[in-house]
Motif scaffolding. Sequence first.
Motif, mmCIF file in Angstrom:
data_model
loop_
_atom_site.group_PDB
_atom_site.id
_atom_site.type_symbol
_atom_site.label_atom_id
_atom_site.label_comp_id
_atom_site.label_asym_id
_atom_site.label_seq_id
_atom_site.Cartn_x
_atom_site.Cartn_y
_atom_site.Cartn_z
ATOM 1 N N SER A 291 -4.532 -0.792 0.153
ATOM 2 C CA SER A 291 -4.751 -0.525 -1.082
ATOM 3 C C SER A 291 -3.926 -1.509 -2.091
ATOM 4 N N TYR B 155 -7.045 6.106 -8.130
ATOM 5 C CA TYR B 155 -7.151 4.829 -7.607
ATOM 6 C C TYR B 155 -8.480 4.345 -8.060
ATOM 7 N N ARG C 215 -7.301 6.805 -2.869
ATOM 8 C CA ARG C 215 -6.625 5.549 -2.256
ATOM 9 C C ARG C 215 -6.436 5.861 -0.787
#
Length: 468
Positions: free
Chosen positions: A226, A368, A447
């Motif tokens: 990530s 995310y 994420r």
Amino acid sequence: MESSAGRPLLPTGGGTDGEIRVYRWRWYILTVITLLNISNGALASWFQPVADTTAQFYGVELSEVNWLSLAFLLTAVPLGFAATWVLDVIGLRAGIILGAWIQAAGAGITAISTLHDIPPSYRFVLVVAGQVVAATAQPLLRQSPAKVAATWFADNQRATANMIISMGSPIGAIVSNLVGPQVARPGDRHSLQLLVSLYTVIPCLTVLMATFGICSSSPPSPPSISAAKGTQPFLQGLKMLCRDVQYWILMLTFGAGMGTFQTFVSVIEQVFCPRGYTDTFAGICAALMVLLGMVGAGAAGVLLDRTKRFEEIIKLSAAIGTLALIAFAVLSNYPGVEVPLAISASVFGVTAFAMYPTALELSVEITYPVSAATSSGLLIVCGNLQAIILTFMAKYIPPPLPPSQTSHAHCGKVVPRDFKVMMLVFAGWMTVASVTLLLGLKPVYKRLQVERTEANNSINTDQPSPTT
């Protein structure tokens, strides 16, 4: 240099050698930022355990000394938005170094206020100015944990790193409560000068450690998939957060828990004294909440890194914490129930501290690719805002205790007030937040999904094609 299993980096990654990699230097960065938060927590509360001595030294009333702590609370909300932008746009290194220098300047101004050459009429003005300056650094330091964890630590270390830095401020508060009464003596101006000088040492040391030791905002190679893929620009991230219902549920409910805990700890002595409980017992309960709370936060960080069960941990913590607060609200109306009160306060502290790193990491997971500094920073801003609201409610809602009920009061020269209704407000505030969290929060770990998908794709790519 430590290396992970040497997984190939994604084509979009920014690594220098094509690998996901972690660096030992991350522990130095974590240490510096934790020390900065410890010193900030101490600066925010250094005068509280020696309020009488502080008021005497500066020639003011006790009520005026309270402004020293309000400086931190009132600056947290407006500057919290600015801190989020600095950490996200300008960078982690710039934000931390800026916060370190501002904090050192605030500590220096506070130290100057104790010098003999300063006219008495200017001393209190200087100490308030020093507190305001130091408070300006607080958002930059307190909103950095999730950003540091996401940028420098592997996916199985992020929650623990977040937890360690987040506990810096409570540790600083504990230090101030332990050190203050031992150093500062009533009527001894030199002892207060020594105390303030001690609280200037760590800010001056950490400003050097940050300036010359934190050389970049991110490592040469990313620590996780990530981190390699990057995040959205600041304004685009804000737009995504505004449209994210799950984030709003998490932000408002976490803010309720954070605001309730901060306000509750600040008024616990005022809750106890009308029922005949001593300041010593109030201090013991506050210490148990923080010390056992740190144990709860540590356990939550380890569990999160091992299991990734963010939803279960935060919902369980909220439910148990609310029940403990309701029990405390009922028990606090009666004298002579020290043990049940201490137990309920301790349980509330454990669950509140466990929620803190859990919520910060969960905010990054569900939003995310929004930057960690933005998603987690706004949670803290919301918590501080609700703390301000509850603090003013606690100031004006409790009425003076009726004369017929003052037989047990142990409040010294302070007029005892009846916190029965205010404790029910605390309990109701947390109940609404917990029910909303339990029923409304249905997180998707975006994420983790990206990291697992890309890792599986990478493994499949590395396997040889079957022969025919």
